[in-house]
Design a protein around this motif. Structure first.
Motif, PDB file in Angstrom:
ATOM      1  N   LEU A   1       0.826  -1.220  -0.024  1.00  0.00           N
ATOM      2  CA  LEU A   1      -0.149  -0.161  -0.095  1.00  0.00           C
ATOM      3  C   LEU A   1       0.938   1.292  -0.111  1.00  0.00           C
ATOM      4  O   LEU A   1       0.608   2.318  -0.770  1.00  0.00           O
ATOM      5  CB  LEU A   1      -0.906  -0.066   1.108  1.00  0.00           C
ATOM      6  CG  LEU A   1      -2.194  -0.406   1.148  1.00  0.00           C
ATOM      7  CD1 LEU A   1      -2.960  -0.308   2.456  1.00  0.00           C
ATOM      8  CD2 LEU A   1      -3.249  -0.069   0.066  1.00  0.00           C
ATOM      9  N   GLY A   2       2.044   1.346   0.788  1.00  0.00           N
ATOM     10  CA  GLY A   2       2.637   2.341   1.119  1.00  0.00           C
ATOM     11  C   GLY A   2       3.447   2.705  -0.333  1.00  0.00           C
ATOM     12  O   GLY A   2       3.559   3.878  -0.814  1.00  0.00           O
ATOM     13  N   PHE A   3       4.039   1.630  -0.803  1.00  0.00           N
ATOM     14  CA  PHE A   3       5.099   1.956  -1.995  1.00  0.00           C
ATOM     15  C   PHE A   3       4.281   1.676  -3.310  1.00  0.00           C
ATOM     16  O   PHE A   3       4.775   1.938  -4.525  1.00  0.00           O
ATOM     17  CB  PHE A   3       6.162   1.011  -2.143  1.00  0.00           C
ATOM     18  CG  PHE A   3       7.157   1.582  -0.948  1.00  0.00           C
ATOM     19  CD1 PHE A   3       7.818   2.742  -0.840  1.00  0.00           C
ATOM     20  CD2 PHE A   3       7.631   0.847   0.095  1.00  0.00           C
ATOM     21  CE1 PHE A   3       8.590   2.996   0.037  1.00  0.00           C
ATOM     22  CE2 PHE A   3       8.374   1.036   1.020  1.00  0.00           C
ATOM     23  CZ  PHE A   3       8.893   2.353   1.023  1.00  0.00           C
ATOM     24  N   GLY A   4       3.004   1.307  -3.393  1.00  0.00           N
ATOM     25  CA  GLY A   4       2.332   0.862  -4.480  1.00  0.00           C
ATOM     26  C   GLY A   4       1.654   2.169  -5.097  1.00  0.00           C
ATOM     27  O   GLY A   4       1.923   3.222  -4.683  1.00  0.00           O
ATOM     28  N   ASP A   5       0.838   2.038  -6.160  1.00  0.00           N
ATOM     29  CA  ASP A   5       0.256   3.249  -6.670  1.00  0.00           C
ATOM     30  C   ASP A   5      -1.272   3.484  -6.212  1.00  0.00           C
ATOM     31  O   ASP A   5      -2.224   4.450  -6.979  1.00  0.00           O
ATOM     32  CB  ASP A   5       0.174   3.099  -8.367  1.00  0.00           C
ATOM     33  CG  ASP A   5      -0.665   1.541  -8.583  1.00  0.00           C
ATOM     34  OD1 ASP A   5      -0.898   0.995  -7.859  1.00  0.00           O
ATOM     35  OD2 ASP A   5      -1.007   1.624  -9.952  1.00  0.00           O
ATOM     36  N   ALA A   6      -1.489   2.938  -5.165  1.00  0.00           N
ATOM     37  CA  ALA A   6      -2.914   2.980  -4.452  1.00  0.00           C
ATOM     38  C   ALA A   6      -3.325   4.480  -4.191  1.00  0.00           C
ATOM     39  O   ALA A   6      -2.252   5.047  -3.348  1.00  0.00           O
ATOM     40  CB  ALA A   6      -3.065   2.218  -3.341  1.00  0.00           C
ATOM     41  N   GLN A   7      -4.169   5.111  -4.370  1.00  0.00           N
ATOM     42  CA  GLN A   7      -4.554   6.318  -3.963  1.00  0.00           C
ATOM     43  C   GLN A   7      -5.461   6.337  -2.966  1.00  0.00           C
ATOM     44  O   GLN A   7      -6.541   5.667  -2.823  1.00  0.00           O
ATOM     45  CB  GLN A   7      -5.292   7.136  -5.162  1.00  0.00           C
ATOM     46  CG  GLN A   7      -4.155   7.329  -6.185  1.00  0.00           C
ATOM     47  CD  GLN A   7      -2.858   8.115  -6.006  1.00  0.00           C
ATOM     48  OE1 GLN A   7      -3.347   9.123  -5.268  1.00  0.00           O
ATOM     49  NE2 GLN A   7      -1.731   7.725  -6.433  1.00  0.00           N
ATOM     50  N   TYR A   8      -5.582   7.538  -1.691  1.00  0.00           N
ATOM     51  CA  TYR A   8      -6.271   7.458  -0.740  1.00  0.00           C
ATOM     52  C   TYR A   8      -7.780   7.997  -1.251  1.00  0.00           C
ATOM     53  O   TYR A   8      -7.668   8.972  -1.917  1.00  0.00           O
ATOM     54  CB  TYR A   8      -5.863   8.117   0.406  1.00  0.00           C
ATOM     55  CG  TYR A   8      -6.811   8.215   1.557  1.00  0.00           C
ATOM     56  CD1 TYR A   8      -7.152   9.571   1.814  1.00  0.00           C
ATOM     57  CD2 TYR A   8      -6.996   7.402   2.068  1.00  0.00           C
ATOM     58  CE1 TYR A   8      -8.044   9.737   3.103  1.00  0.00           C
ATOM     59  CE2 TYR A   8      -7.533   7.174   3.551  1.00  0.00           C
ATOM     60  CZ  TYR A   8      -8.080   8.758   3.697  1.00  0.00           C
ATOM     61  OH  TYR A   8      -8.825   8.690   4.979  1.00  0.00           O
ATOM     62  N   LEU A   9      -8.836   7.096  -0.896  1.00  0.00           N
ATOM     63  CA  LEU A   9     -10.259   7.649  -1.265  1.00  0.00           C
ATOM     64  C   LEU A   9     -10.932   8.145  -0.137  1.00  0.00           C
ATOM     65  O   LEU A   9     -12.177   8.420  -0.436  1.00  0.00           O
ATOM     66  CB  LEU A   9     -10.772   6.515  -1.916  1.00  0.00           C
ATOM     67  CG  LEU A   9     -10.293   5.819  -3.207  1.00  0.00           C
ATOM     68  CD1 LEU A   9     -10.730   4.685  -3.715  1.00  0.00           C
ATOM     69  CD2 LEU A   9     -10.047   7.024  -4.268  1.00  0.00           C
ATOM     70  N   GLY A  10     -10.431   8.110   1.033  1.00  0.00           N
ATOM     71  CA  GLY A  10     -11.051   8.659   2.162  1.00  0.00           C
ATOM     72  C   GLY A  10     -11.741   7.274   2.842  1.00  0.00           C
ATOM     73  O   GLY A  10     -11.604   6.284   2.533  1.00  0.00           O
TER      74      GLY A  10
END
Length: 172
Positions: free
Chosen positions: A119-128
């Motif tokens: 999660l930290g180094f991946g491309d996942a974006q925070y959606l809330g």
């Protein structure tokens, strides 16, 4: 002679154990550094200061705030049996707020360090919290107004899709 042989053999075993434990300690420190950096990046993606990931208890509070919108749910971790359910809910909501599936949540629950690194180094974006968009429960939405003049449709028919712009009244 046998006692000397056992003594020398035992001596070399202690050296091998010491070298092995030194390697293990170095490997553990490297893994710890990667996990700390991943947590720092995860907190930064969620709009929190990265240094929060270094402070015990406060980082857990903030992780619950990031994933569930209310950090005080972390108190549930102190209750026997309830803590397992709270940990699983944390994993589900953390995966959801980064746009991941329930399978990813299971990975977060059973292998937290590996999946936190992803999660930290991946491309996942925070959606809330709950994955519903950039929403913070501490924001004051009562001051937001909608400019009704900005309602437009793609054509001049009775289309169901409407585009509009939200204007914050503080900026005017």
């Amino acid at each position: 002679m046998d006692s000397l042989k056992n003594y020398i053999g035992g001596y070399y075993n202690h050296i091998a154990e010491a070298q092995q434990s030194t390697f293990t300690v170095i490997l553990e420190l490297v893994i710890l550094a990667v996990v700390i950096l991943a947590a720092w990046k995860l907190f930064t993606k969620a709009g929190e200061p990265g240094w929060v990931s270094l402070i015990p208890f406060y980082n857990t509070y903030t992780l619950f705030k990031i994933s569930m919108g209310n950090g005080w749910f972390f108190i549930l971790l102190f209750l026997p049996l309830v803590n397992v359910i709270a940990g699983f809910l944390l994993a589900i909501n953390l995966a959801r707020c980064f746009g991941k599936s329930v399978g990813y949540a299971a990975g977060l629950f059973f292998f937290p360090y590996i999946f936190m690194i992803l999660l930290g180094f991946g491309d996942a974006q925070y959606l809330g919290p709950k994955g519903i968009g950039d929403f913070r429960p501490d924001e004051d939405f009562r001051r937001r107004t909608v400019n009704m003049n900005d309602f437009t449709t793609s054509d001049d028919s009775n289309a169901q899709t409407v585009d509009f712009e939200v204007i914050n009244s503080d900026e005017e």
